[in-house]
Design a protein around this motif. Structure first.
Motif, mmCIF file in Angstrom:
data_model
loop_
_atom_site.group_PDB
_atom_site.id
_atom_site.type_symbol
_atom_site.label_atom_id
_atom_site.label_comp_id
_atom_site.label_asym_id
_atom_site.label_seq_id
_atom_site.Cartn_x
_atom_site.Cartn_y
_atom_site.Cartn_z
ATOM 1 N N MET A 1 112.819 -5.008 -43.143
ATOM 2 C CA MET A 1 112.934 -5.477 -41.783
ATOM 3 C C MET A 1 112.492 -6.929 -41.692
ATOM 4 N N THR A 2 111.509 -7.321 -42.488
ATOM 5 C CA THR A 2 111.026 -8.696 -42.471
ATOM 6 C C THR A 2 112.140 -9.662 -42.821
ATOM 7 N N ALA A 3 113.008 -9.284 -43.751
ATOM 8 C CA ALA A 3 114.127 -10.150 -44.119
ATOM 9 C C ALA A 3 115.030 -10.396 -42.924
ATOM 10 N N GLY A 4 115.167 -9.445 -42.055
ATOM 11 C CA GLY A 4 115.977 -9.617 -40.862
ATOM 12 C C GLY A 4 115.415 -10.667 -39.917
ATOM 13 N N LEU A 5 114.112 -10.898 -39.989
ATOM 14 C CA LEU A 5 113.485 -11.901 -39.126
ATOM 15 C C LEU A 5 113.676 -13.320 -39.654
ATOM 16 N N VAL A 6 113.969 -13.448 -40.949
ATOM 17 C CA VAL A 6 114.121 -14.777 -41.561
ATOM 18 C C VAL A 6 115.546 -15.017 -42.038
ATOM 19 N N VAL A 7 116.493 -14.323 -41.464
ATOM 20 C CA VAL A 7 117.879 -14.360 -41.923
ATOM 21 C C VAL A 7 118.498 -15.756 -41.811
ATOM 22 N N HIS A 8 117.975 -16.609 -40.959
ATOM 23 C CA HIS A 8 118.538 -17.944 -40.784
ATOM 24 C C HIS A 8 117.924 -18.965 -41.744
ATOM 25 N N SER A 9 116.970 -18.561 -42.551
ATOM 26 C CA SER A 9 116.368 -19.436 -43.551
ATOM 27 C C SER A 9 116.752 -18.933 -44.945
ATOM 28 N N PRO A 10 117.703 -19.613 -45.600
ATOM 29 C CA PRO A 10 118.142 -19.131 -46.921
ATOM 30 C C PRO A 10 116.998 -18.995 -47.929
ATOM 31 N N THR A 11 116.070 -19.930 -47.934
ATOM 32 C CA THR A 11 114.954 -19.868 -48.884
ATOM 33 C C THR A 11 114.084 -18.641 -48.625
ATOM 34 N N ALA A 12 113.722 -18.427 -47.374
ATOM 35 C CA ALA A 12 112.894 -17.270 -47.038
ATOM 36 C C ALA A 12 113.632 -15.971 -47.321
ATOM 37 N N LEU A 13 114.929 -15.948 -47.060
ATOM 38 C CA LEU A 13 115.713 -14.740 -47.308
ATOM 39 C C LEU A 13 115.783 -14.430 -48.805
ATOM 40 N N VAL A 14 115.947 -15.456 -49.629
ATOM 41 C CA VAL A 14 115.956 -15.252 -51.081
ATOM 42 C C VAL A 14 114.608 -14.700 -51.538
ATOM 43 N N VAL A 15 113.530 -15.255 -51.019
ATOM 44 C CA VAL A 15 112.191 -14.763 -51.381
ATOM 45 C C VAL A 15 112.044 -13.291 -50.990
ATOM 46 N N MET A 16 112.492 -12.936 -49.798
ATOM 47 C CA MET A 16 112.402 -11.539 -49.343
ATOM 48 C C MET A 16 113.219 -10.603 -50.236
ATOM 49 N N VAL A 17 114.417 -11.035 -50.613
ATOM 50 C CA VAL A 17 115.267 -10.202 -51.468
ATOM 51 C C VAL A 17 114.630 -10.028 -52.846
ATOM 52 N N VAL A 18 114.073 -11.096 -53.397
ATOM 53 C CA VAL A 18 113.431 -11.006 -54.715
ATOM 54 C C VAL A 18 112.201 -10.102 -54.650
ATOM 55 N N VAL A 19 111.373 -10.287 -53.640
ATOM 56 C CA VAL A 19 110.174 -9.440 -53.504
ATOM 57 C C VAL A 19 110.575 -7.973 -53.321
ATOM 58 N N GLY A 20 111.579 -7.730 -52.479
ATOM 59 C CA GLY A 20 112.058 -6.359 -52.299
ATOM 60 C C GLY A 20 112.597 -5.772 -53.590
ATOM 61 N N GLY A 21 113.317 -6.575 -54.361
ATOM 62 C CA GLY A 21 113.840 -6.115 -55.645
ATOM 63 C C GLY A 21 112.737 -5.787 -56.639
ATOM 64 N N LEU A 22 111.680 -6.585 -56.640
ATOM 65 C CA LEU A 22 110.547 -6.307 -57.532
ATOM 66 C C LEU A 22 109.883 -4.974 -57.178
ATOM 67 N N ILE A 23 109.711 -4.751 -55.888
ATOM 68 C CA ILE A 23 109.086 -3.491 -55.454
ATOM 69 C C ILE A 23 109.966 -2.306 -55.830
ATOM 70 N N ILE A 24 111.256 -2.421 -55.558
ATOM 71 C CA ILE A 24 112.176 -1.331 -55.901
ATOM 72 C C ILE A 24 112.188 -1.102 -57.411
ATOM 73 N N GLY A 25 112.197 -2.185 -58.169
ATOM 74 C CA GLY A 25 112.192 -2.056 -59.625
ATOM 75 C C GLY A 25 110.957 -1.351 -60.153
#
Length: 121
Positions: A1-25
């Motif tokens: 859900m946090t990624a949805g709050l930063v969807v207009h910032s590509p850098t923040a969105l990339v960080v959220m996706v990477v962090v989410g991927g690490l947790i899932i991994g």
């Protein structure tokens, strides 16, 4: 859900996706083992069923996310994902008895193996 709050910032969105991927991994191995132990099916059958569900989810997620973003907003796919996590949490809590069964099997197997090692078998 946090990624949805930063969807207009590509850098923040990339960080959220990477962090989410690490947790899932990190939890993927634990979840896979739990699924294998919770099933009475042969390990190969349980593994292929689990993989099939994951691959189907991975195949349908991109078009659903694109459709949600086009229909509602760029935040909608992330809110939909957060809703999915909530549903998963409810299912885990609801079926905790089955997960406990998997824990008992692992503990019993470890005790038997430790006894066999102690006895030199």
């Amino acid at each position: 859900m946090t990624a949805g709050l930063v969807v207009h910032s590509p850098t923040a969105l990339v960080v959220m996706v990477v962090v989410g991927g690490l947790i899932i991994g990190m939890i993927n191995t634990v979840l896979t083992e739990c699924v294998m132990e919770a099933s009475d099916l042969p390990r190969a059958v349980a593994s292929s069923a689990y993989s099939g569900v994951r691959f189907i989810g991975g195949a349908i997620a991109p078009p659903i996310a694109a459709s949600l973003a086009a229909t509602f907003s760029q935040t909608a796919p992330f809110l939909f994902g957060a809703f999915g996590v909530l549903v998963a949490a409810v299912l885990v809590i609801t079926f905790a008895r089955l997960l406990n069964r998997a824990d008992r099997r692992f503990t019993e197997g470890a005790e038997v193996e430790a006894e066999a090692i102690t006895l030199g078998e």
